[in-house]
Design a protein around this motif. Structure first.
Motif, PDB file in Angstrom:
ATOM      1  N   UNK A  64     -19.298  -1.101  -1.993  1.00  0.00           N
ATOM      2  CA  UNK A  64     -18.803   0.056  -1.260  1.00  0.00           C
ATOM      3  C   UNK A  64     -17.557  -0.200  -0.441  1.00  0.00           C
ATOM      4  N   UNK A  65     -16.889  -1.337  -0.672  1.00  0.00           N
ATOM      5  CA  UNK A  65     -15.675  -1.675   0.069  1.00  0.00           C
ATOM      6  C   UNK A  65     -14.458  -1.203  -0.722  1.00  0.00           C
ATOM      7  N   UNK A  66     -13.591  -0.378  -0.124  1.00  0.00           N
ATOM      8  CA  UNK A  66     -12.399   0.068  -0.843  1.00  0.00           C
ATOM      9  C   UNK A  66     -11.428  -1.085  -1.091  1.00  0.00           C
ATOM     10  N   UNK A  67     -10.772  -1.031  -2.242  1.00  0.00           N
ATOM     11  CA  UNK A  67      -9.862  -2.089  -2.683  1.00  0.00           C
ATOM     12  C   UNK A  67      -8.489  -1.495  -2.982  1.00  0.00           C
ATOM     13  N   UNK A  68      -7.468  -2.171  -2.475  1.00  0.00           N
ATOM     14  CA  UNK A  68      -6.073  -1.844  -2.765  1.00  0.00           C
ATOM     15  C   UNK A  68      -5.502  -2.998  -3.582  1.00  0.00           C
ATOM     16  N   UNK A  69      -4.900  -2.669  -4.719  1.00  0.00           N
ATOM     17  CA  UNK A  69      -4.246  -3.677  -5.553  1.00  0.00           C
ATOM     18  C   UNK A  69      -2.746  -3.439  -5.548  1.00  0.00           C
ATOM     19  N   UNK A  70      -1.985  -4.521  -5.525  1.00  0.00           N
ATOM     20  CA  UNK A  70      -0.535  -4.445  -5.596  1.00  0.00           C
ATOM     21  C   UNK A  70       0.005  -5.678  -6.282  1.00  0.00           C
ATOM     22  N   UNK A  71       1.299  -5.795  -6.353  1.00  0.00           N
ATOM     23  CA  UNK A  71       1.924  -6.954  -6.980  1.00  0.00           C
ATOM     24  C   UNK A  71       2.660  -6.565  -8.257  1.00  0.00           C
ATOM     25  N   UNK A  72       3.289  -7.563  -8.883  1.00  0.00           N
ATOM     26  CA  UNK A  72       4.083  -7.307 -10.078  1.00  0.00           C
ATOM     27  C   UNK A  72       3.253  -6.702 -11.207  1.00  0.00           C
ATOM     28  N   UNK A  73       2.075  -7.240 -11.451  1.00  0.00           N
ATOM     29  CA  UNK A  73       1.262  -6.740 -12.560  1.00  0.00           C
ATOM     30  C   UNK A  73       0.896  -5.272 -12.352  1.00  0.00           C
ATOM     31  N   UNK A  74       0.503  -4.943 -11.144  1.00  0.00           N
ATOM     32  CA  UNK A  74       0.132  -3.566 -10.823  1.00  0.00           C
ATOM     33  C   UNK A  74       1.334  -2.638 -10.988  1.00  0.00           C
ATOM     34  N   UNK A  75       2.490  -3.092 -10.568  1.00  0.00           N
ATOM     35  CA  UNK A  75       3.704  -2.290 -10.684  1.00  0.00           C
ATOM     36  C   UNK A  75       4.073  -2.049 -12.141  1.00  0.00           C
ATOM     37  N   UNK A  76       3.882  -3.055 -12.975  1.00  0.00           N
ATOM     38  CA  UNK A  76       4.253  -2.917 -14.377  1.00  0.00           C
ATOM     39  C   UNK A  76       3.182  -2.208 -15.206  1.00  0.00           C
ATOM     40  N   UNK A  78       0.492   0.189 -13.888  1.00  0.00           N
ATOM     41  CA  UNK A  78      -0.268   0.902 -12.867  1.00  0.00           C
ATOM     42  C   UNK A  78      -1.501   1.628 -13.399  1.00  0.00           C
ATOM     43  N   UNK A  79      -1.449   2.154 -14.608  1.00  0.00           N
ATOM     44  CA  UNK A  79      -2.614   2.873 -15.146  1.00  0.00           C
ATOM     45  C   UNK A  79      -3.796   1.918 -15.316  1.00  0.00           C
ATOM     46  N   UNK A  80      -3.521   0.717 -15.796  1.00  0.00           N
ATOM     47  CA  UNK A  80      -4.575  -0.283 -15.944  1.00  0.00           C
ATOM     48  C   UNK A  80      -5.166  -0.641 -14.584  1.00  0.00           C
ATOM     49  N   UNK A  81      -4.309  -0.936 -13.625  1.00  0.00           N
ATOM     50  CA  UNK A  81      -4.764  -1.365 -12.302  1.00  0.00           C
ATOM     51  C   UNK A  81      -5.547  -0.261 -11.598  1.00  0.00           C
ATOM     52  N   UNK A  82      -5.141   0.988 -11.787  1.00  0.00           N
ATOM     53  CA  UNK A  82      -5.803   2.102 -11.105  1.00  0.00           C
ATOM     54  C   UNK A  82      -7.282   2.183 -11.448  1.00  0.00           C
ATOM     55  N   UNK A  83      -7.652   1.739 -12.649  1.00  0.00           N
ATOM     56  CA  UNK A  83      -9.064   1.787 -13.043  1.00  0.00           C
ATOM     57  C   UNK A  83      -9.909   0.768 -12.291  1.00  0.00           C
ATOM     58  N   UNK A  84      -9.250  -0.189 -11.641  1.00  0.00           N
ATOM     59  CA  UNK A  84      -9.964  -1.274 -10.958  1.00  0.00           C
ATOM     60  C   UNK A  84      -9.867  -1.193  -9.442  1.00  0.00           C
ATOM     61  N   UNK A  85      -9.266  -0.113  -8.913  1.00  0.00           N
ATOM     62  CA  UNK A  85      -9.005  -0.046  -7.478  1.00  0.00           C
ATOM     63  C   UNK A  85      -9.213   1.355  -6.946  1.00  0.00           C
ATOM     64  N   UNK A  86      -9.354   1.437  -5.644  1.00  0.00           N
ATOM     65  CA  UNK A  86      -9.382   2.726  -4.970  1.00  0.00           C
ATOM     66  C   UNK A  86      -7.961   3.221  -4.723  1.00  0.00           C
ATOM     67  N   UNK A  87      -7.034   2.278  -4.569  1.00  0.00           N
ATOM     68  CA  UNK A  87      -5.623   2.609  -4.366  1.00  0.00           C
ATOM     69  C   UNK A  87      -4.787   1.476  -4.935  1.00  0.00           C
TER      70      UNK A  87
END
Length: 171
Positions: A64-76, A78-87
């Motif tokens: 139940x802990x919200x997760x924010x992902x960032x970095x080069x991979x997320x930027x390149x 984003x659709x993939x990363x969005x499935x693994x994060x709250x933001x």
């Protein structure tokens, strides 16, 4: 130890308001205390760490802990990363980090924050004390530039920055 300090995290720590309790764990050096009470988890993702970062994110989200992902991979990707994060943070985090923190405090994280590129490098003073007690190489990293003037096809840095390069004043 061969690991270097992750300077980007120390930079974000310096932009985090003083009244926010901050803890930093490096999965390369220590066990992450998944059951430690926390209000928000932020993970910087590079392509070679993406699968592990997503696994860590799933562990926290399952609690139940919200997760924010960032970095080069997320930027390149984003659709993939969005499935693994709250933001997610697309682009450089410095311009939007305070908004992310404030939205998290209000329980109103947005699905994506767009920091763009070109944030000023002036005046950034990483909070290196977050590295205290960790077994990093005995060198101190300094960020003097971002980007690269080369346009190598295989390089995520080049893909993100598009061959641009900027520096900060030496002081």
């Amino acid at each position: 130890a061969w690991q270097m300090e992750p300077l980007a995290i120390a930079t974000l720590a310096s932009l985090t308001p003083a009244d926010v309790e901050l803890r930093f764990y490096d999965d390369r050096l220590e066990t992450i205390p998944f059951d430690e009470p926390t209000d928000l988890v932020a993970i910087s993702v590079e392509t070679f760490t993406a699968l592990r970062a997503y696994g860590i994110a799933r562990q926290f989200r399952a609690r139940g802990v919200p997760v924010v992902l960032g970095g080069y991979h997320v930027t390149l990707l984003p659709e993939e990363a969005q499935t693994e994060a709250d933001a997610i943070v697309v682009g450089e985090a410095e311009p939007v980090w305070l908004q992310v923190v404030e939205d998290a405090r209000q329980g109103d994280l947005q699905p994506a924050y767009h920091g763009g590129s070109g944030a000023s490098l002036c005046g950034l003073q990483p909070r290196r004390e977050i590295f205290s007690g960790k077994d990093y190489l005995k060198i101190t990293l300094v960020e003097s530039t971002r980007g690269c003037t080369h346009r190598c096809e295989f390089c995520s840095i080049s893909a993100y920055h598009g061959g641009t390069h900027r520096s900060r004043p030496a002081r």
